[in-house]
Scaffold this motif. Sequence first.
Motif, PDB file in Angstrom:
ATOM      1  N   TYR A  68    -120.336 -52.513 -13.724  1.00  0.00           N
ATOM      2  CA  TYR A  68    -120.577 -51.637 -12.236  1.00  0.00           C
ATOM      3  C   TYR A  68    -122.237 -52.286 -12.026  1.00  0.00           C
ATOM      4  N   ARG A  82    -118.121 -50.449  -5.337  1.00  0.00           N
ATOM      5  CA  ARG A  82    -118.662 -49.428  -7.243  1.00  0.00           C
ATOM      6  C   ARG A  82    -118.665 -47.989  -6.299  1.00  0.00           C
ATOM      7  N   ILE A  85    -114.939 -47.446  -7.801  1.00  0.00           N
ATOM      8  CA  ILE A  85    -115.531 -47.824  -9.560  1.00  0.00           C
ATOM      9  C   ILE A  85    -116.194 -45.362  -9.644  1.00  0.00           C
TER      10      ILE A  85
END
Length: 127
Positions: A68, A82, A85
Amino acid sequence: MNYSIKDVSEKFNISPYTLRYYEKEELLPNIHRTSNGTRVYSDVDLEWLQLICCMRATGMSISYIKDYVDLCRQGDDTISERREIIVKQKEIIENHIKEYTKLLRLVNKKLEHYDTLTKFNGKMLDT
């Protein structure tokens, strides 16, 4: 504002060793050091650390957090990755909340049972 490793350690309730480990693993990308090598943490570093602690608390591995962070360093081209995630982390947290809600119900049910028994026996416990 600037913070020492001790300040940050106390603020986040993690050891200085853990902070150094996070830096070594490149989870905290840009920790400034003074001319004598002392780490100096900024407000931005604390924001990163807050996110790392959140992710760790939900069970995210160091390597996944590193992925990340690496995506963040790559810039705006990785926003969708991102976001995905973070969406997955949100789902993990929501599942934890559901599980803890079930556990809380069970504990409350047991407490009600004991309260009923206590009242039935004519004894009230001091709390």
